[in-house]
Design a protein around this motif. Structure first.
Motif, short mmCIF file in Angstrom:
data_model
loop_
_atom_site.label_atom_id
_atom_site.label_comp_id
_atom_site.label_asym_id
_atom_site.label_seq_id
_atom_site.Cartn_x
_atom_site.Cartn_y
_atom_site.Cartn_z
N ASP A 438 5.76 13.98 -25.65
CA ASP A 438 7.00 14.62 -26.08
C ASP A 438 8.07 13.62 -26.50
N TRP A 461 13.45 13.39 -19.27
CA TRP A 461 12.37 14.35 -19.51
C TRP A 461 11.97 15.03 -18.20
N ASN A 465 12.23 19.03 -17.33
CA ASN A 465 10.98 19.78 -17.22
C ASN A 465 10.53 20.05 -15.78
N ARG A 481 3.91 24.84 -17.46
CA ARG A 481 5.03 24.85 -18.40
C ARG A 481 5.43 23.43 -18.82
N ALA A 482 5.36 22.49 -17.89
CA ALA A 482 5.78 21.12 -18.19
C ALA A 482 4.75 20.36 -19.02
#
Length: 506
Positions: A438, A461, A465, A481-482
């Motif tokens: 990411d 990050w 997250n 989700r992360a």
């Protein structure tokens, strides 16, 4: 009360309960760092009294009544909302608490406080007979707790669920089996590699004052806020969140072993970064606490191993270490990085390398299962420990202090806790991989950021997250989700294989 008023009452009640829990956390911190030896008996009584008060509040029938009314709004609200998450977790905690008799809750707290004190006295001399009665009482009470809480599979599940919601021995077994199957061949390859580290670099003379200064500089660099925390020495390193604006870490220093103090401090700072990243506005509610010990451990293992043992990290920090330690002035970067990533079976879990660490956890997991199943009597633990150590690590402890008595966990009543360490390693690898993707550039770009002393992108990050969500999502859902991935050992083994093939020239 209508649903909204019920929710507001639950929140106020939870915050006040959390204030009492904060006081208890402060007493535990003091017991492990500053308290004079003669105060332990009184401290055990204090802890037991506060534990009784907490149990009364957590099992207050008004909580159950308010939960029933608040539930009426759940189907109308966003399933990801703070309301839904808090009510879900309050109900989960309440249903567990009401199953535990008040006398048992107090007895558990007292046994843990007394057990930890007994362990501290007995461990240096390996005095197993002095410690055994305390351990026997803890195991008896934890078995009683498991029966009171109930379980679908086996007693161990009731205790594991307290630390890692939703996990059971059965769900962990295939993950741990797959991990063990791939770890052992990698370890054999590393042990046979032509390139081996000079471990003596780490056992030179490292003055304690200089160690403290370097540790403080390093944990501040990765993001630990000293305006909202502190670092102190202790017998067994830990991190604790007293409350918003007060997160404390500890480590233990060894003048003749660099890793013990430095990586202990980074490890606990990883925990503390998570605690400092949880929004203080949610204090006292489930959205204001970490979701599980496995996720918590992912933060400490990520910063300790994937960051602080990386070549990029030491490109930045080795010059600073050389300025403080005369013994490092003849050491090249590659030699130092290889030394701090030395892989070899060892006796002490907290000092184990990344490759063998999970073998230590597997050993403890199997022993705990046997204890809870009644297949192993506490008095037989030393022999069982030594047999398991020989089987998994190829080592026999020379004494009990470096064997069955090395960890504080069982003395503090923490049965069912150890698997969360391996879950932390697995989650850490998945998070690190996702963050590299990411943030852009993958592992190479991450290394360059570390070399420049820039740890903020990674911390940011993780804050966005993981930290900010508290317990909004259950552990596996948070990680999905992360990272976009299910729990598995593949990312961790991919990370280990790539790193150690490069380091050892495999």
């Amino acid at each position: 009360m209508p649903p909204r008023e019920s929710y507001d009452w639950l929140r106020a009640h939870a915050v006040e309960t959390a204030h009492i829990g904060s006081a208890l956390a402060l007493l535990h911190w003091d017991q492990s760092t500053k308290m004079p030896p003669a105060g332990h008996t009184h401290r055990a009584a204090q802890v037991a009294s506060l534990a009784g008060l907490l149990h009364e509040r957590r099992t207050d029938p008004r909580v159950g009544e308010a939960l029933a009314k608040a539930q009426a709004e759940l189907l109308r609200d966003d399933p990801d909302s703070e309301w839904v998450a808090n009510v879900r977790e309050w109900e989960r905690a309440y249903m567990r608490a009401v199953k535990i008799p008040a006398g048992l809750a107090v007895a558990l707290a007292r046994a843990a406080a007394e057990g930890e004190t007994a362990w501290k006295r007995a461990r240096p001399d390996g005095d197993w007979p002095a410690f055994l009665p305390y351990l026997e009482e803890i195991v008896r009470l934890r078995r009683e707790e498991a029966e009171a809480v109930g379980y679908a599979g086996e007693p161990y599940d009731a205790l594991l669920d307290e630390y890692e919601p939703g996990e059971t021995a059965a769900t962990l077994e295939p993950v741990l089996t797959g991990l063990r199957r791939e770890l052992v061949p990698l370890l054999e390859r590393i042990q046979g590699a032509p390139r081996q580290p000079d471990r003596s670099i780490l056992t030179r003379e490292y003055p304690l004052g200089c160690q403290r200064a370097l540790c403080r500089e390093a944990v501040a660099a990765i993001g630990f806020d000293f305006e909202a925390g502190r670092i102190d020495p202790t017998a067994h390193p830990f991190s604790t969140r007293i409350g918003p604006g007060d997160v404390r870490i500890t480590t233990r220093y060894n003048e003749r072993f660099f890793n013990e103090g430095f990586f202990g401090a980074i490890h606990e700072a990883g925990h503390a970064l998570y605690s400092q990243g949880i929004p203080g506005a949610h204090f006292g509610t489930p959205c204001g606490v970490s979701v599980s010990l496995g996720v918590h451990e992912s933060q400490s293992r990520l910063w300790e191993n994937m960051v602080a043992r990386s070549r990029g990290f030491w490109r930045h920090f080795l010059p600073r270490a050389v300025d403080r330690f005369e013994c490092l002035r003849d050491v090249e970067l590659d030699a130092f990085v290889l030394a701090v990533n030395d892989v070899r079976p060892s006796l002490i879990r907290v000092e184990a390398d990344e490759v063998t660490y999970n073998l230590h956890v597997l050993m403890r997991f199997e022993l705990e299962l046997a204890l809870l199943r009644g297949q192993l009597d506490p008095r037989d633990l030393p022999e069982a420990w030594n047999e398991a150590s020989r089987a998994l690590l190829g080592l026999t402890p020379p004494d009990l202090a470096d064997g069955v008595m090395q960890d504080v966990h069982w003395s503090a009543g923490l049965l069912g806790y150890f698997p969360t360490y391996t879950l932390g390693n697995l989650y850490a690898a998945q998070l690190f991989e996702a963050a590299g993707r990411d943030l852009g550039g993958g592992p190479g770009a991450m290394e360059e950021r570390f070399a420049a002393g820039d740890f903020a992108p990674l911390l940011g990050w993780l804050r966005a997250n993981v930290h900010v969500h508290g317990s909004r999502y259950v552990p596996r859902e948070l990680m999905r989700r992360a990272t976009g991935a299910e729990l598995g050992h593949e990312a961790f083994m991919g990370y280990l294989t790539a790193k150690y093939e490069a380091l050892y020239g495999l």
